[in-house]
Structure formats: structure tokens, C-alpha cells
Design an enzyme around this catalytic site. Structure first.
Site, PDB file in Angstrom:
ATOM      1  N   GLU A 155     119.126 -36.525  39.249  1.00 22.64           N
ATOM      2  CA  GLU A 155     119.679 -37.312  40.438  1.00 22.64           C
ATOM      3  C   GLU A 155     120.500 -36.246  41.102  1.00 22.64           C
ATOM      4  O   GLU A 155     120.472 -36.298  42.314  1.00 22.64           O
ATOM      5  CB  GLU A 155     120.613 -38.441  40.138  1.00 22.64           C
ATOM      6  CG  GLU A 155     119.443 -39.689  39.683  1.00 22.64           C
ATOM      7  CD  GLU A 155     118.606 -39.917  40.609  1.00 22.64           C
ATOM      8  OE1 GLU A 155     118.522 -39.873  41.709  1.00 22.64           O
ATOM      9  OE2 GLU A 155     117.616 -40.532  40.253  1.00 22.64           O
ATOM     10  N   TYR A 186     124.878 -43.872  46.019  1.00 27.09           N
ATOM     11  CA  TYR A 186     123.262 -43.590  45.642  1.00 27.09           C
ATOM     12  C   TYR A 186     123.305 -43.404  44.217  1.00 27.09           C
ATOM     13  O   TYR A 186     122.527 -43.874  43.413  1.00 27.09           O
ATOM     14  CB  TYR A 186     122.700 -42.847  46.508  1.00 27.09           C
ATOM     15  CG  TYR A 186     121.157 -42.131  45.683  1.00 27.09           C
ATOM     16  CD1 TYR A 186     120.226 -43.104  45.892  1.00 27.09           C
ATOM     17  CD2 TYR A 186     121.202 -40.993  44.922  1.00 27.09           C
ATOM     18  CE1 TYR A 186     119.085 -42.960  45.226  1.00 27.09           C
ATOM     19  CE2 TYR A 186     120.067 -40.835  44.617  1.00 27.09           C
ATOM     20  CZ  TYR A 186     118.857 -41.688  44.273  1.00 27.09           C
ATOM     21  OH  TYR A 186     117.800 -41.397  43.862  1.00 27.09           O
ATOM     22  N   ASP A 240     118.692 -44.754  49.373  1.00 25.77           N
ATOM     23  CA  ASP A 240     118.670 -43.470  49.628  1.00 25.77           C
ATOM     24  C   ASP A 240     118.186 -43.411  51.033  1.00 25.77           C
ATOM     25  O   ASP A 240     117.646 -44.460  51.630  1.00 25.77           O
ATOM     26  CB  ASP A 240     117.860 -42.731  48.532  1.00 25.77           C
ATOM     27  CG  ASP A 240     116.323 -42.740  48.500  1.00 25.77           C
ATOM     28  OD1 ASP A 240     115.885 -43.668  49.095  1.00 25.77           O
ATOM     29  OD2 ASP A 240     115.599 -41.896  48.232  1.00 25.77           O
TER      30      ASP A 240
END
Length: 301
Positions: free
Chosen positions: A46, A129, A147
Site C-alpha cells: 500500500e 486510505y 481511493d
DNA sequence: TAGCCGTGGCC
DNA sequence: TGGCCAAGGCT
């Protein structure tokens, strides 16, 4: 017989079932989605994927998790070594923050990535996020994950407009929460929403002809063009960002500390700008000055 | 909250 | 060719 109208599905703007069916058939086999990938490794993915295309993340991530499979292994490496492994992925502060996360998780969380959004949000470089993505994809928490892809899909399919408005996390998350199916499939639904935005409902040249959604308010409205004012695009050439990149390039390529003169060669057109960029790298903790007046990646001086 | 923070591929 | 775009976050 009276038709039973299911209140949770009647008129729903975005049907989970058809999206999930599409995902089953078309999802990319990305390595961080494979079974057995740890929460830490998902967190690493991520971080790398923030504002960075999948294709460029893939090779770096594979090497990274093989080399440093856990937070403590990452923490044991110096920040400079981590910065070097980050290579040219961009936004190198992410590498610093990721190393800081590793140190914190090893020391404060028994080498285990936290599983709740609130605690995750307390980690450096972890925003709304990323915290939700980790809680959802690593721990199966049915939290909304928003996102840029999700915002675009919802703007079109639900709101009927070409582009989402300015990001508003609380409002955006509420909008996605209203779409989430049952808890056990919520993580897969969120992954599918993101995947649809990445592969079909794209920013440029959306492939509406192959879209699996039977209902899309944007299509039903005749694909109205965006009414939002064109947002000015950020220049890159000649900016401090470019100069910082050049300076880090020199330091990554070197095996040890370098002289000021070596750094000066990286940007000769504007010495004042070069000094400013170097100072900002020092402030960000990406570069350090040694006792001998040399410069090195942080932790390598 | 808007500006800043890398990099490279695409059309 | 150059603006646009890519799983954001911080200040």
C-alpha cells in the site's frame, strides 16, 4: 403471490453481485493479493502503490518482501539501506515513513501490524486510505476503502457525473459504506471496486463497452462531460522536487558519504535552489551530514 | 485547503 | 511534444 421487494437491493445504484462476478473473472493476479501474504507485506504494497503504477511497484515489492519479510527485519536495516532499496519508485519520504512504521510496529506492537483503523492512522505515512486498506485487505474488516479509483466509479455509477469532486474522506467513506455488501464479502467488493476503476472505469478513455454494471447513472444520463474547472497540473521540470530527486540519485549510487562538491554537480543551473533542496532532504530525515562535513543517506553517515 | 512531494509511460 | 495520469499523505 406478492412480489417481495428487498429493501437492501431495490434500486441500489451499484449491484454487488455483478461486480463480484466480474472480479472473479477479470481480477489481476497481483502478488500482494495471494493467500498467505502477511499484513506487513500488504502494508508495504500500500505504501508503494500510493500515487505509483502497479507495474513499477511489482519488481520492487517482490525483492523487498523476500529481503525484509517482517517489521523487525525492516527495522534492523538502516533507513539508508531502505531508501536505496526503494530506488526510483518516487516520493522517497514514503520509504522513510515505512521504515519508521517498521520500527514502531516492532517496538510497540510485538512485530504485528495493528488491525484497527484508529491505531493504523497513528502510524507515519498512513492516512485514511492506507489505514482502511490494511484493515480491510489484511484483516477482513468490513470498512469502506476509498481511493481515487473508488471515488471515480462512485461518481459515475452512483452520482452520474464524469469526475468526482474534491476528496472529502468522511463523506466519501459514508457513500461507499452505503454500497458495501455483507461483511464476509465486503473486502472482495472493495478490491473489485478498485479493480473496476483501474481496468474499466478509467480516468482517460473508460471502456464502458465492457463494463459489468447493469446500472450506471453516468451512462443513463448520456455520459455528460465534467463540469468541474480543469485543475491545474503540477509542473515537474525545474522544480525542487526534481532537484531533490537528482541529489538522492547521487547518494543512492554512492557506497558511502559524498562531498558537497559531488552533490553540487547534480544541479548546477541554480545553486540557491540546490541548497534549498538539500536542506529540505536534511529536514525530512532522508539525508544526514557527517561529522566530517560529508553527506549520506540517513543512517549511513 | 491548496500546494507540495518523484518518476516514468502514454497518447 | 507535453500534459495527463498513477492503490495518497502531510502541512
Amino acid at each position: 403471490m406478492v412480489d417481495i421487494v428487498h429493501p437492501r437491493s431495490a434500486g441500489r445504484a451499484l449491484e454487488a453481485a455483478e461486480l463480484l462476478a466480474w472480479f472473479d473473472e477479470h481480477a489481476r493476479e497481483l502478488p500482494w493479493r495471494a493467500p498467505g501474504v502477511s499484513a506487513w507485506q500488504i502494508l508495504v504494497s500500500e505504501f508503494m502503490l500510493q500515487q505509483t503504477p502497479v507495474a513499477r511497484v511489482l519488481p520492487i515489492w517482490l525483492d523487498w518482501v523476500a529481503r525484509w519479510p517482517t517489521p523487525s527485519a525492516t527495522a534492523a536495516a538502516g533507513p539508508g539501506e531502505v531508501l536505496r532499496a526503494w530506488g526510483k519508485l518516487g516520493y522517497p519520504r514514503r520509504a522513510k515513513w515505512l521504515h519508521d512504521c517498521a520500527v514502531r510496529i516492532a517496538a510497540e506492537h510485538d512485530d504485528t501490524v495493528p488491525d484497527d483503523v484508529e491505531t493504523l492512522l497513528g502510524l507515519p505515512g498512513v492516512g485514511s486510505y492506507t489505514a482502511r486498506a490494511v484493515a480491510c485487505f489484511a484483516y477482513r474488516r468490513p470498512v469502506p476503502v476509498v481511493d481515487t479509483n473508488v471515488r471515480r466509479v462512485v461518481a459515475r455509477a452512483v452520482d452520474g457525473v464524469a469526475e468526482p469532486g474534491s476528496p472529502a474522506p468522511v463523506r466519501d467513506e459514508a457513500a461507499v459504506a452505503a454500497l458495501l455488501p455483507a461483511d464476509d464479502v465486503a473486502p472482495r467488493f472493495s478490491a473489485a471496486l478498485m479493480e473496476l476503476g483501474a481496468l474499466v472505469c478509467t480516468a482517460r478513455a473508460p471502456r464502458c463497452g465492457v463494463c459489468p454494471l447493469s446500472s450506471c447513472r453516468w451512462r443513463e444520463a448520456g455520459y455528460p462531460a465534467s463540469t468541474a474547472p480543469a485543475r491545474r497540473t503540477q509542473r515537474y521540470a525545474g522544480t525542487d522536487r526534481q532537484v531533490r530527486g537528482r541529489l538522492l540519485d547521487v547518494l543512492r549510487a554512492a557506497t558511502g558519504p559524498v562531498t558537497r562538491g559531488q552533490l553540487d554537480l547534480a544541479w548546477t543551473t541554480d545553486p540557491a535552489q540546490r541548497d534549498r533542496a538539500l536542506d529540505s532532504l536534511l529536514v525530512d530525515g532522508l539525508v544526514e551530514q557527517t561529522g566530517a562535513g560529508l553527506f549520506a543517506l540517513c543512517g549511513e553517515g
